[in-house]
Design a protein around this motif. Structure first.
Motif, PDB file in Angstrom:
ATOM      1  N   LEU A 156       6.589  14.702   6.786  1.00 39.74           N
ATOM      2  CA  LEU A 156       5.553  13.722   6.474  1.00 39.74           C
ATOM      3  C   LEU A 156       4.182  14.235   6.896  1.00 39.74           C
ATOM      4  CD1 LEU A 156       7.273  10.358   7.497  1.00 39.74           C
ATOM      5  CD2 LEU A 156       7.226  11.494   5.265  1.00 39.74           C
ATOM      6  N   GLN A 157       3.163  13.769   6.213  1.00 45.56           N
ATOM      7  CA  GLN A 157       1.796  14.157   6.529  1.00 45.56           C
ATOM      8  C   GLN A 157       0.989  12.922   6.908  1.00 45.56           C
ATOM      9  OE1 GLN A 157      -0.165  16.839   3.782  1.00 45.56           O
ATOM     10  NE2 GLN A 157       1.792  17.525   2.962  1.00 45.56           N
ATOM     11  N   TYR A 158       0.155  13.072   7.922  1.00 48.39           N
ATOM     12  CA  TYR A 158      -0.605  11.944   8.455  1.00 48.39           C
ATOM     13  C   TYR A 158      -2.098  12.117   8.190  1.00 48.39           C
ATOM     14  CZ  TYR A 158       3.894  11.133  10.592  1.00 48.39           C
ATOM     15  OH  TYR A 158       5.242  10.922  10.783  1.00 48.39           O
ATOM     16  N   TYR A 159      -2.403  12.435   6.934  1.00 49.41           N
ATOM     17  CA  TYR A 159      -3.802  12.570   6.538  1.00 49.41           C
ATOM     18  C   TYR A 159      -4.419  11.189   6.329  1.00 49.41           C
ATOM     19  CZ  TYR A 159      -1.538  12.164   1.926  1.00 49.41           C
ATOM     20  OH  TYR A 159      -0.776  11.760   0.854  1.00 49.41           O
ATOM     21  N   GLY A 160      -5.719  11.166   6.059  1.00 51.55           N
ATOM     22  CA  GLY A 160      -6.446   9.906   5.977  1.00 51.55           C
ATOM     23  C   GLY A 160      -5.979   9.010   4.847  1.00 51.55           C
ATOM     24  N   ARG A 161      -5.648   7.769   5.199  1.00 51.91           N
ATOM     25  CA  ARG A 161      -5.229   6.773   4.217  1.00 51.91           C
ATOM     26  C   ARG A 161      -5.805   5.412   4.599  1.00 51.91           C
ATOM     27  NH1 ARG A 161      -0.311   9.635   5.247  1.00 51.91           N
ATOM     28  NH2 ARG A 161       0.724  10.491   3.390  1.00 51.91           N
ATOM     29  N   GLY A 162      -5.919   4.529   3.608  1.00 50.78           N
ATOM     30  CA  GLY A 162      -6.285   3.144   3.869  1.00 50.78           C
ATOM     31  C   GLY A 162      -7.776   2.899   3.910  1.00 50.78           C
ATOM     32  N   GLY A 163      -8.139   1.725   4.407  1.00 50.56           N
ATOM     33  CA  GLY A 163      -9.531   1.304   4.413  1.00 50.56           C
ATOM     34  C   GLY A 163     -10.384   1.991   5.455  1.00 50.56           C
ATOM     35  N   GLU A 164      -9.759   2.534   6.499  1.00 51.65           N
ATOM     36  CA  GLU A 164     -10.504   3.232   7.544  1.00 51.65           C
ATOM     37  C   GLU A 164     -10.078   4.690   7.654  1.00 51.65           C
ATOM     38  OE1 GLU A 164     -12.818   3.227  10.310  1.00 51.65           O
ATOM     39  OE2 GLU A 164     -13.710   1.957   8.803  1.00 51.65           O
ATOM     40  N   ALA A 165      -9.487   5.206   6.586  1.00 49.00           N
ATOM     41  CA  ALA A 165      -9.062   6.610   6.552  1.00 49.00           C
ATOM     42  C   ALA A 165      -8.310   6.992   7.820  1.00 49.00           C
ATOM     43  CB  ALA A 165     -10.264   7.526   6.336  1.00 49.00           C
ATOM     44  N   LEU A 166      -7.275   6.227   8.129  1.00 51.27           N
ATOM     45  CA  LEU A 166      -6.461   6.467   9.317  1.00 51.27           C
ATOM     46  C   LEU A 166      -5.764   7.820   9.223  1.00 51.27           C
ATOM     47  CD1 LEU A 166      -5.187   5.179  11.904  1.00 51.27           C
ATOM     48  CD2 LEU A 166      -3.340   4.379  10.419  1.00 51.27           C
ATOM     49  N   PRO A 187       4.025   6.512   6.280  1.00 47.36           N
ATOM     50  CA  PRO A 187       2.555   6.492   6.211  1.00 47.36           C
ATOM     51  C   PRO A 187       2.040   6.173   4.815  1.00 47.36           C
ATOM     52  CG  PRO A 187       3.370   8.747   6.332  1.00 47.36           C
ATOM     53  CD  PRO A 187       4.542   7.857   6.590  1.00 47.36           C
ATOM     54  N   GLU A 188       2.875   6.408   3.811  1.00 49.23           N
ATOM     55  CA  GLU A 188       2.458   6.174   2.428  1.00 49.23           C
ATOM     56  C   GLU A 188       2.190   4.707   2.128  1.00 49.23           C
ATOM     57  OE1 GLU A 188       6.853   5.521   2.512  1.00 49.23           O
ATOM     58  OE2 GLU A 188       5.494   7.022   3.365  1.00 49.23           O
ATOM     59  N   LEU A 189       2.668   3.801   3.000  1.00 49.54           N
ATOM     60  CA  LEU A 189       2.449   2.373   2.768  1.00 49.54           C
ATOM     61  C   LEU A 189       0.963   2.035   2.665  1.00 49.54           C
ATOM     62  CD1 LEU A 189       5.092   0.745   5.161  1.00 49.54           C
ATOM     63  CD2 LEU A 189       5.145   0.814   2.664  1.00 49.54           C
ATOM     64  N   LEU A 190       0.129   2.771   3.382  1.00 41.42           N
ATOM     65  CA  LEU A 190      -1.300   2.475   3.383  1.00 41.42           C
ATOM     66  C   LEU A 190      -1.986   2.869   2.086  1.00 41.42           C
ATOM     67  CD1 LEU A 190      -2.433   3.361   7.018  1.00 41.42           C
ATOM     68  CD2 LEU A 190      -1.716   1.163   6.077  1.00 41.42           C
ATOM     69  N   GLN A 191      -1.320   3.616   1.248  1.00 42.26           N
ATOM     70  CA  GLN A 191      -1.887   3.935  -0.060  1.00 42.26           C
ATOM     71  C   GLN A 191      -1.091   3.284  -1.182  1.00 42.26           C
ATOM     72  OE1 GLN A 191      -1.160   8.282   0.630  1.00 42.26           O
ATOM     73  NE2 GLN A 191      -0.463   8.269  -1.507  1.00 42.26           N
ATOM     74  N   GLN A 192      -0.110   2.459  -0.795  1.00 38.59           N
ATOM     75  CA  GLN A 192       0.699   1.749  -1.784  1.00 38.59           C
ATOM     76  C   GLN A 192       0.464   0.243  -1.767  1.00 38.59           C
ATOM     77  OE1 GLN A 192       4.721   2.861  -0.790  1.00 38.59           O
ATOM     78  NE2 GLN A 192       4.571   4.873  -1.773  1.00 38.59           N
ATOM     79  N   ASN A 193      -0.001  -0.286  -0.642  1.00 39.01           N
ATOM     80  CA  ASN A 193      -0.143  -1.729  -0.466  1.00 39.01           C
ATOM     81  C   ASN A 193      -1.543  -2.023   0.070  1.00 39.01           C
ATOM     82  OD1 ASN A 193      -0.082  -4.387   0.783  1.00 39.01           O
ATOM     83  ND2 ASN A 193       2.147  -4.327   0.571  1.00 39.01           N
ATOM     84  N   ALA A 194      -2.393  -2.610  -0.763  1.00 37.47           N
ATOM     85  CA  ALA A 194      -3.789  -2.843  -0.374  1.00 37.47           C
ATOM     86  C   ALA A 194      -3.902  -3.845   0.761  1.00 37.47           C
ATOM     87  CB  ALA A 194      -4.595  -3.317  -1.584  1.00 37.47           C
ATOM     88  N   THR A 195      -3.025  -4.848   0.792  1.00 36.20           N
ATOM     89  CA  THR A 195      -3.075  -5.825   1.879  1.00 36.20           C
ATOM     90  C   THR A 195      -2.787  -5.153   3.212  1.00 36.20           C
ATOM     91  OG1 THR A 195      -2.394  -7.623   0.401  1.00 36.20           O
ATOM     92  CG2 THR A 195      -2.128  -7.990   2.761  1.00 36.20           C
ATOM     93  N   LEU A 196      -1.771  -4.291   3.257  1.00 35.45           N
ATOM     94  CA  LEU A 196      -1.471  -3.557   4.487  1.00 35.45           C
ATOM     95  C   LEU A 196      -2.614  -2.617   4.865  1.00 35.45           C
ATOM     96  CD1 LEU A 196       2.306  -2.554   4.302  1.00 35.45           C
ATOM     97  CD2 LEU A 196       1.226  -4.257   5.776  1.00 35.45           C
ATOM     98  N   ALA A 197      -3.241  -2.015   3.874  1.00 36.81           N
ATOM     99  CA  ALA A 197      -4.362  -1.116   4.151  1.00 36.81           C
ATOM    100  C   ALA A 197      -5.512  -1.880   4.795  1.00 36.81           C
ATOM    101  CB  ALA A 197      -4.819  -0.438   2.863  1.00 36.81           C
ATOM    102  N   PHE A 198      -5.825  -3.067   4.265  1.00 31.99           N
ATOM    103  CA  PHE A 198      -6.861  -3.901   4.883  1.00 31.99           C
ATOM    104  C   PHE A 198      -6.407  -4.402   6.252  1.00 31.99           C
ATOM    105  CE2 PHE A 198      -8.840  -4.867   0.577  1.00 31.99           C
ATOM    106  CZ  PHE A 198     -10.084  -4.344   0.900  1.00 31.99           C
ATOM    107  N   GLU A 199      -5.141  -4.785   6.362  1.00 29.13           N
ATOM    108  CA  GLU A 199      -4.634  -5.306   7.634  1.00 29.13           C
ATOM    109  C   GLU A 199      -4.743  -4.262   8.738  1.00 29.13           C
ATOM    110  OE1 GLU A 199      -0.506  -7.089   9.605  1.00 29.13           O
ATOM    111  OE2 GLU A 199      -0.623  -6.763   7.436  1.00 29.13           O
ATOM    112  N   ALA A 200      -4.382  -3.021   8.428  1.00 30.08           N
ATOM    113  CA  ALA A 200      -4.479  -1.954   9.424  1.00 30.08           C
ATOM    114  C   ALA A 200      -5.924  -1.753   9.867  1.00 30.08           C
ATOM    115  CB  ALA A 200      -3.910  -0.654   8.852  1.00 30.08           C
ATOM    116  N   ALA A 201      -6.852  -1.811   8.920  1.00 27.82           N
ATOM    117  CA  ALA A 201      -8.265  -1.617   9.251  1.00 27.82           C
ATOM    118  C   ALA A 201      -8.804  -2.779  10.080  1.00 27.82           C
ATOM    119  CB  ALA A 201      -9.078  -1.454   7.968  1.00 27.82           C
TER     120      ALA A 201
END
Length: 302
Positions: A156-166, A187-201
């Protein structure tokens, strides 16, 4: 005998309250649509009272452009669904309406600046939410083998994903634990689910990196009371310190860098679109001379 009318009035008031509470005597649930359906919390002020779908469209008008890399991913319902989880903790609901507007604008300024591809196009402030993931990640940079608590999962790769580029494995582990999602394994969940991406941020915005340090939320709304050492480090409540907390020495303590100025510009621009004059943006907008709370090697988040 003179107390009888008062007692009768009190009894009537209690009966009325019991009737309003429902047959089981609990608090009456109110329904304010999909944001907080059936929750008594919806009776209080919510972000949807002042931040409508039209505001979201005005802030991010080019996110679904054909050349946007995340076209069709980010939307208003996803943001509101994530924000509603944090409204009871004060996100967008601390202080009066103007403070709520300012906090939403401040948070979204971080997101907009982090996900923008505007430097390539005219009107750069209009291109927030262009990305949902880092487009050209370094293959071997995102796994910190020294972190034994949140070890990298092979393959797995932990590059920047989501609303805050985690990015980085321990950040995925910490924030995943905070939002009750196994982001370390998925980690792919943050680029598959926008609600989770916002929630993480938003979780990142609401949560201190370390004990006795402020969250970005507390630093912005005025809950944080600086210690005697903070002024010596040029750290004061305001938007500037949110950049210190969220971005650390990537943009703070290095003078007026382009990235820091870009984040401030997003904040001022979003405020204007939401009806707040830049004169009400608050003090301490920059972090140019601030000593960072956490050096980059120990920083949580983007």
């Amino acid at each position: 005998m003179r107390r009888a009318p008062a007692a009768a009035f009190l009894l009537l008031a209690l009966l009325a309250a019991a009737e309003a509470s429902g047959p089981e005597g609990g608090e009456q649930a109110c329904d304010k649509g999909w944001e907080r359906s059936g929750s008594r919390l919806c009776c209080k002020r919510n972000i949807t009272d002042f931040f409508k779908a039209r505001h979201f469209e005005e802030l991010f008008p080019r996110r679904n452009d054909t050349i946007a890399h995340a076209a069709g991913f980010w939307d208003y319902p996803a943001f509101i669904a994530a924000a509603a989880l944090f409204e009871p903790r004060g996100f967008g609901t601390t202080g009066g309406k103007e403070m709520g507007v300012r906090e939403v604008a401040a948070f979204l300024a971080h997101v907009g600046a982090s996900t923008s591809c505007g430097r390539f196009y005219p009107n750069p402030m209009a291109w927030g939410l262009c990305y949902k993931r880092e487009m050209s990640p370094y293959q071997n940079f995102y796994c910190d083998d020294s972190n034994e608590l949140y070890r990298c999962v092979e393959g797995l790769q932990y590059y920047g994903r989501g609303g805050e580029a985690l990015f980085l494995n321990y950040n995925y582990g910490i924030i995943g634990k905070g939002i009750k999602q196994d982001l370390l394994s998925h980690p792919e969940l943050l680029q598959q689910n926008a609600t989770l991406a916002f929630e993480a941020a938003i979780w990142r915005w609401m949560t201190p990196v370390k004990w006795r340090q402020p969250s970005a939320h507390d630093a912005f709304v005025g809950n944080w009371k600086p210690s005697k050492n903070d002024p010596l480090s040029k750290r004061y409540p305001g938007f500037g310190t949110t950049m210190n907390i969220m971005r650390g020495d990537r943009i703070c303590g290095q003078g007026f860098t382009d990235e820091m100025n870009n984040t401030i510009s997003h904040y001022i621009y979003y405020l204007g679109l939401m009806g707040v004059n830049h004169e009400h943006s608050g003090r301490s907008l920059d972090c140019a001379d601030q000593v960072v709370f956490n050096p980059s090697s120990k920083s949580l988040g983007s």
